[in-house]
Design a protein around this motif. Sequence first.
Motif, PDB file in Angstrom:
ATOM      1  N   VAL A  56      -1.769 -52.995 -21.366  1.00 45.05           N
ATOM      2  CA  VAL A  56      -2.711 -53.630 -22.277  1.00 45.05           C
ATOM      3  C   VAL A  56      -3.450 -54.691 -21.477  1.00 45.05           C
ATOM      4  N   GLN A  57      -4.763 -54.530 -21.376  1.00 41.42           N
ATOM      5  CA  GLN A  57      -5.604 -55.455 -20.620  1.00 41.42           C
ATOM      6  C   GLN A  57      -6.698 -55.980 -21.536  1.00 41.42           C
ATOM      7  N   ASN A  58      -6.758 -57.295 -21.667  1.00 41.96           N
ATOM      8  CA  ASN A  58      -7.751 -57.931 -22.542  1.00 41.96           C
ATOM      9  C   ASN A  58      -7.684 -57.363 -23.961  1.00 41.96           C
ATOM     10  N   GLY A  59      -6.474 -57.117 -24.437  1.00 41.45           N
ATOM     11  CA  GLY A  59      -6.291 -56.616 -25.793  1.00 41.45           C
ATOM     12  C   GLY A  59      -6.546 -55.137 -25.970  1.00 41.45           C
ATOM     13  N   GLU A  60      -6.936 -54.440 -24.929  1.00 34.05           N
ATOM     14  CA  GLU A  60      -7.233 -53.004 -24.986  1.00 34.05           C
ATOM     15  C   GLU A  60      -6.089 -52.211 -24.346  1.00 34.05           C
ATOM     16  N   THR A  61      -5.715 -51.121 -24.987  1.00 42.34           N
ATOM     17  CA  THR A  61      -4.705 -50.231 -24.417  1.00 42.34           C
ATOM     18  C   THR A  61      -5.373 -49.361 -23.364  1.00 42.34           C
ATOM     19  N   VAL A  62      -4.814 -49.394 -22.162  1.00 44.74           N
ATOM     20  CA  VAL A  62      -5.350 -48.619 -21.044  1.00 44.74           C
ATOM     21  C   VAL A  62      -4.243 -47.675 -20.575  1.00 44.74           C
TER      22      VAL A  62
END
Length: 112
Positions: A56-62
């Motif tokens: 999770v990067q900057n609130g986004e699931t990657v």
Amino acid sequence: MKYLMFIYQPKDFDANALTESEYQAVAAQYAAVTATPNVTPGLPAGLPKDAVTVRVQNGETVTAQGPYQEHAVGAYLEFEADTIDAAVELAARIPAARLGGAVEVRPAQKYW
């Protein structure tokens, strides 16, 4: 204390390249390890090519295809023993440890 053992298969290991007797010997060695008192075998981890790594990067699931590490965990087990030396002794019996892979031994303990 409980110890976790993460079994790393060699990257280039091919069970199909073993003769039938070699395969049976390796299978018997794994069976002997899982039959050891205080061992709780885990599930096989599946093939690294089928893994998905999640961050999770900057609130986004990657997600990314493949394992998190270069050598993917092939399986794991739990072992209850009085000392880490006993866990290391068991880990040395796991075929992956001498067939070009490795076995990582960790105490099962909270660190957070």
